[in-house]
Scaffold this motif. Structure first.
Motif, PDB file in Angstrom:
ATOM      1  N   PRO A  24       0.819  -1.217   0.000  1.00  0.00           N
ATOM      2  CA  PRO A  24       0.000   0.000   0.000  1.00  0.00           C
ATOM      3  C   PRO A  24       0.857   1.273   0.000  1.00  0.00           C
ATOM      4  O   PRO A  24       1.797   1.411   0.778  1.00  0.00           O
ATOM      5  N   GLY A  25       0.507   2.184  -0.893  1.00  0.00           N
ATOM      6  CA  GLY A  25       1.186   3.481  -0.941  1.00  0.00           C
ATOM      7  C   GLY A  25       2.544   3.468  -1.598  1.00  0.00           C
ATOM      8  O   GLY A  25       3.239   4.477  -1.592  1.00  0.00           O
ATOM      9  N   ARG A  26       2.925   2.333  -2.191  1.00  0.00           N
ATOM     10  CA  ARG A  26       4.278   2.226  -2.736  1.00  0.00           C
ATOM     11  C   ARG A  26       4.386   2.496  -4.231  1.00  0.00           C
ATOM     12  O   ARG A  26       5.494   2.599  -4.751  1.00  0.00           O
ATOM     13  N   VAL A  27       3.269   2.585  -4.938  1.00  0.00           N
ATOM     14  CA  VAL A  27       3.326   2.821  -6.379  1.00  0.00           C
ATOM     15  C   VAL A  27       3.448   4.316  -6.642  1.00  0.00           C
ATOM     16  O   VAL A  27       2.647   5.116  -6.148  1.00  0.00           O
ATOM     17  N   LEU A  28       4.456   4.698  -7.410  1.00  0.00           N
ATOM     18  CA  LEU A  28       4.659   6.090  -7.810  1.00  0.00           C
ATOM     19  C   LEU A  28       4.205   6.264  -9.254  1.00  0.00           C
ATOM     20  O   LEU A  28       4.350   5.347 -10.074  1.00  0.00           O
ATOM     21  N   LEU A  29       3.673   7.430  -9.562  1.00  0.00           N
ATOM     22  CA  LEU A  29       3.185   7.703 -10.905  1.00  0.00           C
ATOM     23  C   LEU A  29       3.996   8.834 -11.534  1.00  0.00           C
ATOM     24  O   LEU A  29       4.237   9.865 -10.896  1.00  0.00           O
ATOM     25  N   TYR A  30       4.388   8.633 -12.780  1.00  0.00           N
ATOM     26  CA  TYR A  30       5.181   9.620 -13.513  1.00  0.00           C
ATOM     27  C   TYR A  30       4.444  10.006 -14.793  1.00  0.00           C
ATOM     28  O   TYR A  30       3.945   9.146 -15.531  1.00  0.00           O
ATOM     29  N   ARG A  31       4.388  11.327 -15.017  1.00  0.00           N
ATOM     30  CA  ARG A  31       3.785  11.866 -16.241  1.00  0.00           C
ATOM     31  C   ARG A  31       4.828  12.735 -16.922  1.00  0.00           C
ATOM     32  O   ARG A  31       5.429  13.615 -16.282  1.00  0.00           O
ATOM     33  N   ASP A  32       5.064  12.467 -18.203  1.00  0.00           N
ATOM     34  CA  ASP A  32       6.085  13.210 -18.966  1.00  0.00           C
ATOM     35  C   ASP A  32       7.435  13.146 -18.260  1.00  0.00           C
ATOM     36  O   ASP A  32       8.211  14.119 -18.262  1.00  0.00           O
ATOM     37  N   GLY A  33       7.716  12.004 -17.631  1.00  0.00           N
ATOM     38  CA  GLY A  33       9.017  11.782 -17.009  1.00  0.00           C
ATOM     39  C   GLY A  33       9.188  12.338 -15.622  1.00  0.00           C
ATOM     40  O   GLY A  33      10.213  12.103 -14.981  1.00  0.00           O
ATOM     41  N   GLU A  34       8.176  13.081 -15.109  1.00  0.00           N
ATOM     42  CA  GLU A  34       8.278  13.709 -13.798  1.00  0.00           C
ATOM     43  C   GLU A  34       7.299  13.080 -12.816  1.00  0.00           C
ATOM     44  O   GLU A  34       6.203  12.656 -13.205  1.00  0.00           O
ATOM     45  N   LEU A  35       7.668  13.069 -11.545  1.00  0.00           N
ATOM     46  CA  LEU A  35       6.838  12.464 -10.508  1.00  0.00           C
ATOM     47  C   LEU A  35       5.522  13.230 -10.359  1.00  0.00           C
ATOM     48  O   LEU A  35       5.503  14.448 -10.191  1.00  0.00           O
TER      49      LEU A  35
END
Length: 374
Positions: free
Chosen positions: A341-352
């Motif tokens: 839980p809470g460990r997935v990070l999301l990146y858009r256009d290479g940035e967090l």
């Protein structure tokens, strides 16, 4: 001691090669600071520019509040340890250590007394009359450290100080260096391409790429919350799993898994393409189906000692999972990797885009690799 203040520092070599690109950096008084990045990222150029061994094309370097940008190395009051230690092969250990004091025209008796004191402090008792060629790699490293420290510099600069040591000596030297810096409380900047070394030693880390700082933070911040895909792929004994995905309502779909969309990422719109990042250490392996898990087949099992690194083939994407000793599956087995839980990070256009709150997650646990990263 002294803080380091760098503003708009640029270094362009002949031919237009831009090693440093308008770089800003502050290193606090007494801080143990790491410059980390792949070969050619500009970290050694930055260190040598602070030392005065390279001239800045533009920008400023201040030590202890004084602008030293145009001062020669001898007037900057810094001590430097080079990657190859740069010891004089024809001189004894004591003469090597005392050399900076000789340059400062200290009396022979005084400089040898101080050199002997520095040698004893760094565990070189009884080796003062030997030549560098008669010493082990670890002993040579300590001679180089003693030489840098004997003049009591305000700033201590280390260029890949552990790279010439084997794995066992490197671990011993790392522990010694950490203790030494804390005892002396001297402002220290060290260059390394080994992320495990930086995570273990530094108070803060600057991750560099192409002459710029891509992320600046504590080891925990850089490890838990890589600010962009470059840092995410560079930091960690095994790089972060980075899986293409898309937003679907209140979920993210990646590698066949349906993951909840974190509250912090509600600004993402349906159909938007993103990258999901999750470290191998933060996935739990199971041999049974589980909601929100990446499902695949085991392709590789790498034994790391007290754990193993398992690679799952998940819809053509490799997903790495760290599993405990005795729980290793066999190649060919079906398996599932469930994000904590809470460990997935999301990146858009290479940035967090989003990261878990610090209160939501436990301390990181890095698996031993049994080898150095390079």
């Amino acid at each position: 001691m002294a803080a380091i203040t760098i503003r708009e520092l640029t270094k362009v070599y002949p031919g237009g090669v831009r090693a440093l690109d308008a770089l800003d950096l502050d290193v606090a008084d007494g801080e143990f600071f790491a410059l980390l990045g792949p070969s050619g990222c500009g970290k050694t150029t930055l260190l040598r520019t602070v030392a005065g061994l390279e001239s800045a094309t533009s920008g400023t370097v201040a030590l202890g509040g004084a602008d030293v940008t145009r001062l020669p190395p001898g007037r900057r009051d810094v001590g430097m340890v080079f990657q190859d230690y740069a010891l004089f092969p024809h001189m004894s250990v004591l003469d090597n250590i005392a050399y900076p004091l000789k340059i400062k025209k200290r009396g022979r008796g005084d400089r040898h007394a101080r050199a002997a004191e520095a040698a004893d402090y760094l565990g070189l008792e009884g080796l003062g009359k030997r030549r560098p060629g008669e010493l082990s790699g670890g002993q040579q490293q300590r001679v180089a450290l003693a030489r840098a420290l004997v003049a009591e510099p305000r700033i201590f600069l280390l260029d890949e100080p552990l790279s010439n040591l084997d794995a066992r000596l490197r671990l011993e030297a790392r522990t010694f260096l950490k203790r030494l810096q804390k005892e002396l409380a001297v402002t220290t900047v060290f260059v390394t391409h080994d992320q495990a070394e930086a995570l273990a030693l530094a108070d803060r880390i600057a991750v560099m790429e192409k002459g710029r700082i891509r992320q600046l933070g504590t080891p925990t911040e850089v490890f838990r919350r890589p600010a962009n895909l470059f840092v995410a792929s560079f930091i960690g004994s095994t790089p972060m799993n980075l899986l293409p995905g898309r937003v679907e309502g209140e979920h993210v779909v990646a590698a066949g898994a349906l993951l909840p969309l974190p509250d912090e990422a509600r600004a993402l719109t349906a159909g938007e393409e993103i990258v999901c990042g999750v470290r191998p250490e933060y996935l739990d392996y199971t041999d049974r189906p589980a909601d929100g898990a990446f499902a695949g087949r085991v392709s590789v099992v790498e034994h790391l000692g007290g754990s193993a690194l398992v690679t799952l083939d998940v819809e053509g994407e490799p997903v790495h999972v760290v599993v405990g000793e005795g729980r290793e599956p066999a190649p060919g087995d079906e398996g599932w990797a469930l994000p904590r839980p809470g460990r997935v990070l999301l990146y858009r256009d290479g940035e967090l885009v989003t990261a878990p709150r610090e209160s939501d997650v436990p301390e990181p646990r890095m698996a031993p690799t049994g080898k150095e990263n390079g």
